[in-house]
Write a protein that holds these residues in place. Structure first.
Motif, PDB file in Angstrom:
ATOM      1  N   LYS A 169       2.239  12.171  -8.265  1.00 34.47           N
ATOM      2  CA  LYS A 169       1.145  12.397  -8.806  1.00 34.47           C
ATOM      3  C   LYS A 169       0.363  14.025  -8.788  1.00 34.47           C
ATOM      4  N   GLU A 170       0.162  13.967  -6.855  1.00 32.92           N
ATOM      5  CA  GLU A 170      -0.253  14.837  -6.353  1.00 32.92           C
ATOM      6  C   GLU A 170       0.266  15.903  -6.239  1.00 32.92           C
ATOM      7  N   LYS A 171       1.500  15.366  -6.077  1.00 40.22           N
ATOM      8  CA  LYS A 171       2.034  17.189  -6.265  1.00 40.22           C
ATOM      9  C   LYS A 171       2.695  17.527  -7.414  1.00 40.22           C
ATOM     10  N   ALA A 172       2.886  17.101  -8.775  1.00 38.08           N
ATOM     11  CA  ALA A 172       2.969  17.327  -9.571  1.00 38.08           C
ATOM     12  C   ALA A 172       1.668  18.452 -10.093  1.00 38.08           C
ATOM     13  N   LEU A 173       0.518  18.089  -9.759  1.00 35.68           N
ATOM     14  CA  LEU A 173      -0.402  18.439  -9.557  1.00 35.68           C
ATOM     15  C   LEU A 173      -1.124  19.883  -9.220  1.00 35.68           C
ATOM     16  N   THR A 174       0.158  20.309  -7.604  1.00 34.36           N
ATOM     17  CA  THR A 174      -0.044  21.263  -6.993  1.00 34.36           C
ATOM     18  C   THR A 174       0.820  22.011  -7.218  1.00 34.36           C
ATOM     19  N   ARG A 175       1.775  21.859  -8.424  1.00 36.12           N
ATOM     20  CA  ARG A 175       3.042  22.748  -9.319  1.00 36.12           C
ATOM     21  C   ARG A 175       1.727  22.796  -9.994  1.00 36.12           C
ATOM     22  N   GLN A 176       1.233  22.465 -10.843  1.00 35.25           N
ATOM     23  CA  GLN A 176       0.770  22.863 -11.683  1.00 35.25           C
ATOM     24  C   GLN A 176      -0.831  23.957 -11.422  1.00 35.25           C
ATOM     25  N   ARG A 177      -0.798  23.358  -9.886  1.00 36.68           N
ATOM     26  CA  ARG A 177      -2.304  24.262 -10.138  1.00 36.68           C
ATOM     27  C   ARG A 177      -1.559  25.255  -9.111  1.00 36.68           C
ATOM     28  N   TRP A 190       0.673  -1.380   0.624  1.00 32.28           N
ATOM     29  CA  TRP A 190       0.048  -0.266  -0.022  1.00 32.28           C
ATOM     30  C   TRP A 190       0.308   1.430   0.311  1.00 32.28           C
ATOM     31  N   ILE A 191       2.214   1.393   0.787  1.00 31.15           N
ATOM     32  CA  ILE A 191       2.987   2.979   0.472  1.00 31.15           C
ATOM     33  C   ILE A 191       3.548   2.652  -0.180  1.00 31.15           C
ATOM     34  N   ILE A 192       3.574   2.053  -1.616  1.00 25.21           N
ATOM     35  CA  ILE A 192       4.485   1.754  -2.421  1.00 25.21           C
ATOM     36  C   ILE A 192       3.279   2.215  -3.646  1.00 25.21           C
ATOM     37  N   ALA A 193       1.796   1.811  -3.184  1.00 21.39           N
ATOM     38  CA  ALA A 193       1.539   2.751  -4.497  1.00 21.39           C
ATOM     39  C   ALA A 193       1.038   4.103  -4.053  1.00 21.39           C
ATOM     40  N   ARG A 194       0.513   4.713  -2.412  1.00 24.23           N
ATOM     41  CA  ARG A 194      -0.055   5.448  -2.107  1.00 24.23           C
ATOM     42  C   ARG A 194       1.619   6.641  -2.655  1.00 24.23           C
ATOM     43  N   LYS A 195       2.846   6.298  -3.292  1.00 20.81           N
ATOM     44  CA  LYS A 195       3.956   7.267  -2.876  1.00 20.81           C
ATOM     45  C   LYS A 195       4.001   7.018  -4.423  1.00 20.81           C
TER      46      LYS A 195
END
Length: 250
Positions: A27-35, A17-22
């Motif tokens: 992707k979430e961090k990339a979206l934050t930078r795009q936002r 689960w940790i691997i999948a979450r990372k």
């Protein structure tokens, strides 16, 4: 997502689960930078000077657009769907206002005033505002061109017909439409329209969706007639769905 789909979700070890979450976190961090980049680009949009003399009905009498700033240089107007002959305000706009109402005191610290504007007469607005228990200032644009100029109202007979909304020709089922418009007033008292957002762009102001998008069933709206068909005024949900949190006695 349906109950069956949720229950069929893959079950793994904590390490897997940790691997999948990372992977998802990247992707979430990339979206934050795009936002962040989009927010900067949004603030660089050109402005339009507002020369029209809009007059609003307020609890303290007739006021112009400049008066709505309340001593701030930045004014955020939420176009709350509430037609002149409606008995109550829109449930979806009420959902947004439930979440925005506590923001006003914090926004004021950043030179921003948040005001609700509706097409309904002031008396109806006052009654509904009291029922909902909101503190946000709320004024009426009844008798003004304001709602029409900012494309959040059309004539009643034109509801459902093609008209401009969200910068395109579209058919909207109601004569009132939701939106948010932002204005700036400089030291000379000149007012400029800097931004407006409509449609799904308003989801940014609904923190409830940020939570629903993270629970297993998601928004769970696929089987509904339309996306927000489940929404009710906060005093109209079934009692069985209202959860009271009781603290233990010390």
């Amino acid at each position: 997502m349906s109950e069956v789909a949720v229950e069929k979700s893959k079950v793994v070890s904590q390490a897997e689960w940790i691997i999948a979450r990372k992977e998802l976190l990247a992707k979430e961090k990339a979206l934050t930078r795009q936002r962040d980049a989009l927010a900067e680009e949004r603030r660089k949009l050109p402005w339009v000077k507002v020369d029209k003399n809009y007059v609003f009905d307020t609890p303290s009498g007739k006021k112009g657009l400049a008066d709505l700033f309340g001593g701030k240089s930045q004014l955020v107007i939420y176009h709350f769907m509430f037609g002149p002959d409606w008995e109550q305000g829109c449930p979806s706009c009420s959902l947004i206002t439930d979440q925005m109402d506590p923001m006003a005191i914090h926004l004021a610290q950043r030179d921003v005033r948040l005001v609700l504007v509706s097409h309904a007469p002031l008396a109806k607005i006052g009654e509904f505002r009291k029922r909902m228990g909101w503190k946000l200032p709320w004024v009426s644009s009844f008798g003004s061109d304001f709602n029409f100029d900012y494309e959040v109202s059309v004539k009643k007979e034109d509801a459902g017909k093609e008209s401009i909304y969200n910068y395109a020709l579209t058919k909207f089922p109601s004569e009132e439409r939701p939106g948010m418009s932002i204005f700036y007033k400089n030291a000379n008292g000149e007012i400029f329209h800097t931004f407006s957002v409509y449609g799904r762009g308003l989801e940014d102001f609904m923190g409830i969706y940020a939570i629903l998008d993270r629970v297993p069933k998601g928004r769970d709206e696929a089987s509904l007639p339309h996306g927000m068909a489940w929404v009710r005024h906060h005093d109209r949900y079934p009692e069985s769905n209202i959860v009271e949190v009781k603290t233990a006695n010390p």
